[in-house]
Design an enzyme around this catalytic site. Structure first.
Site, PDB file in Angstrom:
ATOM      1  N   LYS A  11       0.908  -1.356   0.198  1.00  0.00           N
ATOM      2  CA  LYS A  11      -0.369   0.359   0.066  1.00  0.00           C
ATOM      3  C   LYS A  11       0.831   1.388  -0.120  1.00  0.00           C
ATOM      4  O   LYS A  11       1.765   1.187   0.564  1.00  0.00           O
ATOM      5  CB  LYS A  11      -0.904   0.037   1.250  1.00  0.00           C
ATOM      6  CG  LYS A  11      -1.924  -1.928   1.303  1.00  0.00           C
ATOM      7  CD  LYS A  11      -2.767  -1.511   2.457  1.00  0.00           C
ATOM      8  CE  LYS A  11      -3.621  -2.548   2.329  1.00  0.00           C
ATOM      9  NZ  LYS A  11      -5.190  -2.504   3.132  1.00  0.00           N
ATOM     10  N   TYR A  51     -12.220  -3.299  -3.473  1.00  0.00           N
ATOM     11  CA  TYR A  51     -12.923  -3.446  -1.698  1.00  0.00           C
ATOM     12  C   TYR A  51     -14.806  -2.904  -2.293  1.00  0.00           C
ATOM     13  O   TYR A  51     -14.856  -2.334  -0.603  1.00  0.00           O
ATOM     14  CB  TYR A  51     -12.071  -1.888  -0.820  1.00  0.00           C
ATOM     15  CG  TYR A  51     -11.268  -2.094  -0.748  1.00  0.00           C
ATOM     16  CD1 TYR A  51     -10.469  -2.883  -0.007  1.00  0.00           C
ATOM     17  CD2 TYR A  51      -9.911  -1.489  -0.872  1.00  0.00           C
ATOM     18  CE1 TYR A  51      -9.549  -2.938   0.212  1.00  0.00           C
ATOM     19  CE2 TYR A  51      -8.607  -1.095  -0.595  1.00  0.00           C
ATOM     20  CZ  TYR A  51      -8.549  -2.418  -0.026  1.00  0.00           C
ATOM     21  OH  TYR A  51      -6.932  -2.693   0.460  1.00  0.00           O
ATOM     22  N   ASN A 114      -2.041  -0.465   6.998  1.00  0.00           N
ATOM     23  CA  ASN A 114      -1.708  -0.987   7.356  1.00  0.00           C
ATOM     24  C   ASN A 114      -0.511  -2.231   6.546  1.00  0.00           C
ATOM     25  O   ASN A 114      -0.379  -3.707   6.392  1.00  0.00           O
ATOM     26  CB  ASN A 114      -2.510  -2.227   8.099  1.00  0.00           C
ATOM     27  CG  ASN A 114      -3.808  -2.359   7.012  1.00  0.00           C
ATOM     28  OD1 ASN A 114      -2.993  -2.036   5.638  1.00  0.00           O
ATOM     29  ND2 ASN A 114      -4.820  -3.063   7.503  1.00  0.00           N
ATOM     30  N   HIS A 117      -1.653  -5.425   1.240  1.00  0.00           N
ATOM     31  CA  HIS A 117      -3.108  -6.267   1.243  1.00  0.00           C
ATOM     32  C   HIS A 117      -2.945  -7.396   0.627  1.00  0.00           C
ATOM     33  O   HIS A 117      -1.605  -7.516  -0.364  1.00  0.00           O
ATOM     34  CB  HIS A 117      -4.116  -5.678   0.021  1.00  0.00           C
ATOM     35  CG  HIS A 117      -4.862  -6.420  -0.303  1.00  0.00           C
ATOM     36  ND1 HIS A 117      -6.525  -6.818   0.056  1.00  0.00           N
ATOM     37  CD2 HIS A 117      -4.983  -7.614  -1.412  1.00  0.00           C
ATOM     38  CE1 HIS A 117      -6.717  -7.320  -0.915  1.00  0.00           C
ATOM     39  NE2 HIS A 117      -6.399  -8.383  -2.167  1.00  0.00           N
ATOM     40  N   GLU A 128      -8.658 -11.804  -8.031  1.00  0.00           N
ATOM     41  CA  GLU A 128      -8.174 -10.336  -7.845  1.00  0.00           C
ATOM     42  C   GLU A 128      -6.728 -10.515  -9.046  1.00  0.00           C
ATOM     43  O   GLU A 128      -5.999  -9.309  -8.870  1.00  0.00           O
ATOM     44  CB  GLU A 128      -7.522 -10.076  -6.080  1.00  0.00           C
ATOM     45  CG  GLU A 128      -8.220 -10.118  -5.376  1.00  0.00           C
ATOM     46  CD  GLU A 128      -8.325  -9.810  -3.286  1.00  0.00           C
ATOM     47  OE1 GLU A 128      -8.926  -9.204  -3.293  1.00  0.00           O
ATOM     48  OE2 GLU A 128      -7.339 -10.272  -3.185  1.00  0.00           O
TER      49      GLU A 128
END
Ligand code: IDP
Ligand code: MG
Length: 156
Positions: A11, A51, A114, A117, A128
């Site tokens: 991220k 998402y 965080n 992913h 994905e």
């Protein structure tokens, strides 16, 4: 044991904090094989697709603004039971609950920022990987060290 492929996104916080190399290093050191790797800048529509299960949550606008704030690095990695292995390496969503030794537990204090992913099931992983990689961006290659990453019956 099935060899699986899973999707990882490093991220914007990971890029901004200069942690991309350390996280990829952990995945490589574990024995996972890199099949795809690219840097890209997400837009809102890609976030909405990726998402979709979170649209409507109070934190969703903030999540979009975070995920589109800087480029991400998308990875497709494979290995025996890779989906579970990588999720376990990440630790839980809220990094404050993540055990030391996990990626989130070592690199983050945040629920949203965080670091990483990872796909949550094999079915999700297939969707994905296809969402972020074209066929020609994925590489199946014979890795010399694979004789040593797991026994032959674990890689059928
Ligand atoms: P996961 O990344 O551990 O699979 P998901 O529930 O799928 O967790 O949520 C996707 C991402 O949305 C999280 O990694 C995190 O960045 C963000 N997120 C999830 N829950 C919250 C929350 O309660 N507050 C803020 N951000 C959240
Ligand atoms: Mg998730």
């Amino acid at each position: 044991m099935a060899v699986e492929q899973t999707l990882i996104l490093l991220k914007p916080d990971t890029l901004q904090r200069g942690l991309i190399g350390q996280v990829i290093g952990r995945l490589e050191a574990r024995g996972l094989q890199l099949n795809g790797c690219k840097m890209m800048h997400l837009d809102k529509s890609k976030c909405d697709e990726h998402y979709a299960h979170l649209i409507g949550k109070p934190f969703y606008p903030g999540l979009v603004s975070f995920m589109t704030s800087a480029p991400i690095v998308a990875l497709a990695v494979s290995g025996p039971e890779a989906v579970k292995v990588v999720r376990d390496m990440c630790g839980p969503t809220n990094a404050r609950n993540a055990m030391p030794g996990t990626i989130r537990g070592d690199f983050s204090l945040s629920t949203q920022y965080n670091v990483i992913h990872a796909s949550d099931s094999l079915e999700t992983a297939k969707k994905e990987v296809a969402r972020f990689f074209k066929k020609e961006e994925l590489f199946a290659w014979e890795r010399m060290m694979d004789k040593m990453t797991a026994s032959p019956d674990e890689k059928k």
